[in-house]
Enzyme design. Structure first.
Site, PDB file in Angstrom:
ATOM      1  N   ASP A  58       0.835  -1.192   0.000  1.00  0.00           N
ATOM      2  CA  ASP A  58       0.000   0.000   0.000  1.00  0.00           C
ATOM      3  C   ASP A  58       0.876   1.250   0.000  1.00  0.00           C
ATOM      4  OD1 ASP A  58      -2.359   1.456   0.006  1.00  0.00           O
ATOM      5  OD2 ASP A  58      -3.266   0.265   1.602  1.00  0.00           O
ATOM      6  N   ASP A  94       3.007   4.810 -15.833  1.00  0.00           N
ATOM      7  CA  ASP A  94       4.072   4.541 -16.803  1.00  0.00           C
ATOM      8  C   ASP A  94       5.150   3.631 -16.231  1.00  0.00           C
ATOM      9  OD1 ASP A  94       2.839   6.084 -18.725  1.00  0.00           O
ATOM     10  OD2 ASP A  94       4.093   7.848 -18.418  1.00  0.00           O
TER      11      ASP A  94
END
EC number: 3.2.1.22
Length: 532
Positions: free
Chosen positions: A152, A210
């Site tokens: 997380d 990306d």
């Protein structure tokens, strides 16, 4: 891509990043994971008994046999303090026999145990985070028998004058480097993109997207699915995550999967039709099928959804393509993708409250008229022969899914669908004459485009014409010139090969920028992607 039965041929030269996933190979996770996670159903109320009962129920109900073989601990499994040697400790009240014991017990039953940590100094629940302890925590998890890590991104703050995005990249890259040195490495689920999913400006989100495919095997990309006790509409929550997932198809490939979060089949706010829709859409995306529900309490109808063999086969298809939008109207989405062995998938979603009759021409599926296509409904098994169009009646919030077998003489598939701006949601539209612009998507063939093997974009309304770059973007009779050839990049840019400029909503065409909202587009499944 053009597909001729099982052969996939190249449209525009594809450049794959050197590092795919945590081990520079798609083999660590060749198909999306299937299993259970406690969070959306139980949140911090997890314990040893829950996981043992879940495993037992997954065996007795046939879920394990269907492929659901991962049980993942989420936040709050830890003690609040690290041990004297700085290693993590489990909460001994919740897990009296310990995590290693649980992992071994589950392994003997045919399951894999996964675990949760956080890239910050604390987890979202306030337990010890991994920052500064990455290698130690990875070694600890491996020693416990863990083979899957969900990382997380709570409590991450910039260090060394880095931007927030640079800090997340540095921490997840470090974890990637730690994991790739392990034998075997852990499957790496990255939550970093979820902290940048701002619909007001998607640039930072895409900047994170990306790089996540190079570091891990899957990424939680946006908002959390509504938890069992949460306020608001569970259906709306599913549709929000569905929407985000439709923006990211260009990133997915075997070994890396976009994760729109958990399946919630026992949520009290969902109708049975809505539960079926979530499963059908996630399977069409080849998304992770991680169930967050009270498994022993699932009804026969809910279990039948999760055990649908045909849809699981679609989800686990080895091509790993994500279904993309062939058409979008005010209420109805039509999605398609290619499957292994030359089949084509058609998924039709009714987002609205009405009961429309939807007509989908074969051309929207990338197919040609005049052929006899064998179409199988993946919910009820009904088979029909299709030549020109399929007619579907959809209940409110329903999703129908069809697998289409192509005859040998008609086995070519042309990537076909809308070209839409991912920020505005508007569709590239052939406005007749020479004009092209962006308008609200309305399910018209003037907004459906074919992408040829040379990178030409043809509106379905007049396939002899091509999207053309000049001082403006226009639609002209196809001539084969480079100003009609376009390259689709991993950044979502659609770049013209002659002008080296990018398609742009608002101005038509302009200098290519970095992840500018006006220049990021979704294209049909099967169009090859150039990596930067």
């Amino acid at each position: 891509m053009y597909t001729t039965k099982s052969l996939l041929s190249t449209l525009i030269p594809i450049m794959i990043p050197l590092s795919l996933g945590s081990v520079s190979s798609p083999n660590l996770l060749p198909t999306p994971p299937m299993g259970f996670n406690n969070w959306a159903r139980f949140m911090c109320d997890l314990n040893e008994t829950l996981f043992l009962e879940t495993a037992s129920a997954m065996i007795s109900t046939g879920l394990l046999e269907a492929g659901y073989n991962r049980l993942n601990l989420d936040d709050c499994w830890m003690a609040y303090d690290r041990a004297a040697d700085s290693s993590l400790q489990w909460n001994t009240t919740k897990f009296p026999h310990g995590i290693p014991w649980l992992a071994y017990r589950l392994k003997t039953q045919g399951f894999h145990l996964g675990i949760y940590q956080d890239a910050g100094n604390l987890t979202c629940g306030g337990y010890p985070g991994s920052f500064g302890y990455e290698a130690l925590d990875a070694q600890t998890f491996a020693a416990w028998g863990i083979d899957y890590l969900k990382l997380d991104g709570c409590n991450v703050f910039p260090e060394h004058s880095r931007t927030l995005e640079e800090e997340y990249k540095a921490r997840y890259a470090h974890w990637h480097n730690v994991l790739r040195q392990m034998h075997p490495p852990l499957i790496f689920s990255e939550s970093a993109p979820a902290y940048f999913a701002d619909p007001a400006n998607l640039t930072s989100w895409y900047e994170v997207m990306d790089w996540v495919p190079a570091f891990g095997e899957l990424a939680r990309h946006s908002t959390d699915i509504l938890v069992y006790v949460g306020e608001g509409s569970a259906w709306d929550s599913i549709m929000v995550n569905y929407h985000y997932n439709t923006l990211l198809a260009r990133y997915q490939r075997p070994g890396y999967f976009n994760d729109p979060d958990f399946l919630i089949p026992d949520h009290p706010g969902l109708t049975l039709e809505e539960k079926r829709s979530q499963f059908a859409l996630w399977a069409s995306f080849s998304a992770p099928l991680i169930v967050s529900a009270y498994i022993p309490g699932l009804s026969g109808e809910e279990l039948a959804i999760l055990r649908n063999e045909e849809l699981i086969t679609v989800d686990q298809d080895v091509l790993g393509l994500q279904a993309t939008l062939a058409s979008r109207g005010e209420e109805v989405d039509v999605l398609t993708r290619s499957l292994a062995h030359g089949d084509q998938l058609l998924t039709v979603l009714n987002r609205g409250d009405g009961v429309p009759v939807v007509r989908v021409p074969v051309e929207w599926m990338g197919l040609q008229r005049g052929c006899a296509y064998v179409v199988k409904n993946l919910w009820d098994g009904e088979v029909q022969v299709l030549e020109e169009e399929i007619v579907i009646r959809l209940n409110s919030h329903a999703t129908q899914v069809y697998r289409i077998a192509l005859p040998e003489e008609c086995s070519t598939v042309i990537p076909t669908g809308i070209v839409f701006n991912t920020a505005s949601g508007n569709c590239l539209t052939d406005e007749n004459g020479e004009r092209v612009g962006f308008e609200a998507c309305r399910g018209s063939e003037t907004q459906v485009w074919q992408v040829s093997e040379l990178g030409h974009l043809h509106p379905l309304s007049r396939t002899s014409h091509c999207l053309t770059a000049g001082s403006q973007a226009s639609v002209q009779l196809c001539t084969g010139q480079k100003n009609q050839q376009w390259t689709y990049e991993i950044t979502g840019n659609l770049k013209n090969e002659h002008t080296k400029m990018c398609l742009t909503e608002g101005t038509g065409i302009s200098q290519c920028g970095f992840e500018r909202d006006s220049q990021v587009f979704g294209l049909p499944s099967g169009v090859d992607i150039k990596s930067s």
